[in-house]
Design an enzyme around this catalytic site. Structure first.
Site, PDB file in Angstrom:
ATOM      1  N   GLY A   1      -7.135  -5.036   7.427  1.00  0.00           N
ATOM      2  CA  GLY A   1      -6.560  -4.087   8.374  1.00  0.00           C
ATOM      3  C   GLY A   1      -7.309  -4.015   9.698  1.00  0.00           C
ATOM      4  O   GLY A   1      -7.094  -3.097  10.484  1.00  0.00           O
TER       5      GLY A   1
ATOM      6  N   GLU B   1     -10.672 -10.899  -0.799  1.00  0.00           N
ATOM      7  CA  GLU B   1     -10.383 -10.053   0.353  1.00  0.00           C
ATOM      8  C   GLU B   1     -11.682  -9.465   0.904  1.00  0.00           C
ATOM      9  O   GLU B   1     -12.159  -8.426   0.413  1.00  0.00           O
ATOM     10  CB  GLU B   1      -9.450  -8.907  -0.044  1.00  0.00           C
ATOM     11  CG  GLU B   1      -8.096  -9.379  -0.550  1.00  0.00           C
ATOM     12  CD  GLU B   1      -7.016  -8.319  -0.321  1.00  0.00           C
ATOM     13  OE1 GLU B   1      -5.999  -8.676   0.264  1.00  0.00           O
ATOM     14  OE2 GLU B   1      -7.212  -7.150  -0.703  1.00  0.00           O
TER      15      GLU B   1
ATOM     16  N   GLU C   1      -9.675  -0.957  -1.674  1.00  0.00           N
ATOM     17  CA  GLU C   1      -9.365   0.454  -1.363  1.00  0.00           C
ATOM     18  C   GLU C   1      -9.455   1.306  -2.618  1.00  0.00           C
ATOM     19  O   GLU C   1      -9.903   2.454  -2.589  1.00  0.00           O
ATOM     20  CB  GLU C   1      -7.980   0.543  -0.704  1.00  0.00           C
ATOM     21  CG  GLU C   1      -8.020   0.031   0.732  1.00  0.00           C
ATOM     22  CD  GLU C   1      -6.726  -0.562   1.254  1.00  0.00           C
ATOM     23  OE1 GLU C   1      -5.656  -0.334   0.645  1.00  0.00           O
ATOM     24  OE2 GLU C   1      -6.790  -1.267   2.283  1.00  0.00           O
TER      25      GLU C   1
ATOM     26  N   SER D   1      -5.986  -9.424   7.067  1.00  0.00           N
ATOM     27  CA  SER D   1      -5.396  -9.724   8.383  1.00  0.00           C
ATOM     28  C   SER D   1      -4.684 -11.079   8.442  1.00  0.00           C
ATOM     29  O   SER D   1      -4.705 -11.759   9.469  1.00  0.00           O
ATOM     30  CB  SER D   1      -6.461  -9.616   9.484  1.00  0.00           C
ATOM     31  OG  SER D   1      -6.979  -8.290   9.527  1.00  0.00           O
TER      32      SER D   1
ATOM     33  N   LYS E   1       0.847  -1.203   0.000  1.00  0.00           N
ATOM     34  CA  LYS E   1       0.000   0.000   0.000  1.00  0.00           C
ATOM     35  C   LYS E   1       0.886   1.257   0.000  1.00  0.00           C
ATOM     36  O   LYS E   1       1.892   1.274  -0.701  1.00  0.00           O
ATOM     37  CB  LYS E   1      -0.969  -0.061   1.188  1.00  0.00           C
ATOM     38  CG  LYS E   1      -1.724  -1.403   1.222  1.00  0.00           C
ATOM     39  CD  LYS E   1      -2.841  -1.468   2.202  1.00  0.00           C
ATOM     40  CE  LYS E   1      -3.507  -2.842   2.109  1.00  0.00           C
ATOM     41  NZ  LYS E   1      -4.680  -2.999   2.947  1.00  0.00           N
TER      42      LYS E   1
ATOM     43  N   HIS F   1      -8.302  -3.623  -6.104  1.00  0.00           N
ATOM     44  CA  HIS F   1      -8.272  -3.699  -4.644  1.00  0.00           C
ATOM     45  C   HIS F   1      -9.445  -2.907  -4.067  1.00  0.00           C
ATOM     46  O   HIS F   1      -9.824  -1.866  -4.608  1.00  0.00           O
ATOM     47  CB  HIS F   1      -6.940  -3.148  -4.113  1.00  0.00           C
ATOM     48  CG  HIS F   1      -6.748  -3.453  -2.660  1.00  0.00           C
ATOM     49  ND1 HIS F   1      -7.349  -2.716  -1.669  1.00  0.00           N
ATOM     50  CD2 HIS F   1      -6.061  -4.444  -2.039  1.00  0.00           C
ATOM     51  CE1 HIS F   1      -7.024  -3.248  -0.487  1.00  0.00           C
ATOM     52  NE2 HIS F   1      -6.239  -4.292  -0.685  1.00  0.00           N
TER      53      HIS F   1
END
Ligand code: 13P
Length: 252
Positions: free
Chosen positions: A172, A166, A96, A212, A11, A94
């Site tokens: 996270g 994911e 994000e 995680s 990231k 992703h």
């Protein structure tokens, strides 16, 4: 047999110096790429520095690519430049980027096609939010992401793809999906590919779990039949834990 693929998504972390030190400290401790694929995806300005330092046991990936060949796309990265730099993989879609940079399923599809045209191996991310999971819609949601990502892509190309499941609620947060939950959706992804193509294609695609993952929980995740590796954020920043997680794949 599918080869495991353990990838670190750094990231927006690490300076150039920190990244180079990481490479110098892990490079002699990773297994050969014949046994496990290991990949680090740093911030794009240091891709070249790391490609120069990668060994036969570590590859470098980008975190994004644009779908156009070139053009007025301020801040974006072209596939041709990534190929020229010697980058091997690229993370596409992703969560994000989907959430914060408006990356749609259509854009993900175009990016996969562009990456393939420039010999970059896509790591295609899919995964549901907590509200989708709580509504019991995970399978429908993730299958739809997979189908839209693969629209118009030939079987031969699909066979070389890596998917990363994911779940957004696990990223996270320290809340790893249980191996059973992770396996269930990874299998759904494989079944979706089987329905769209055939069993041979579905069996060839590699599917990672991400969210995680750490040295303590990677073993039980990799024990699941449809989990072929991990896409790791936080725990991949530490060289010792990265080495430990790549080596964990040797036990399976
Ligand atoms: P964490 O491992 O920090 O949860 O991040 C997962 C991820 O987003 C990898 O792409």
């Amino acid at each position: 047999m599918r080869k495991y693929i353990i990838a670190g998504n750094w990231k927006m972390f690490k300076t150039r110096g920190e990244a180079v030190n990481f490479f110098l400290s892990v490079i002699d401790k990773l297994p050969s790429i014949d046994k496990v694929d290991s990949v680090i995806c740093p911030q794009s300005p240091i891709l070249r520095d790391l490609v120069k330092r990668q060994g036969e046991n570590l590859r470098v990936g980008a975190q994004n690519v644009h779908f156009a060949d070139a053009g007025a796309y301020t801040g974006e990265i072209s596939a041709s430049l990534l190929e020229e730099l010697g980058v091997a993989y690229v993370i596409i879609g992703h969560s994000e980027r989907r959430a914060m940079f408006n990356e749609t399923d259509e854009a993900v599809n175009l990016k996969i096609k562009q990456a393939l045209a420039f010999n970059l191996s896509p790591i295609v991310c899919v995964g549901e939010s907590l509200s989708v999971r709580e509504a019991g819609e995970t399978k429908k949601f993730v299958s739809s992401q997979v189908a839209k990502a693969l629209d118009g892509i030939e079987k031969e190309d699909v066979m070389g793809l890596v998917f990363a499941y994911e779940p957004i609620w696990a990223i996270g947060t320290g809340k790893t999906a249980t191996p059973e939950i992770a396996e269930e959706t990874c299998k759904d992804i494989r079944d979706t590919i089987k329905d769209l193509y055939d069993i041979e294609t579905a069996e060839a695609v590699r599917i990672q779990y991400g969210g995680s993952v750490n040295p303590k929980n990677i073993d039980e995740l990799l024990s699941e039949p449809d989990i072929d590796g991990a896409l790791i954020g936080g725990a991949s920043l530490n060289p010792d834990s990265f080495v430990e997680m790549v080596n964990a794949a040797l036990n399976h």
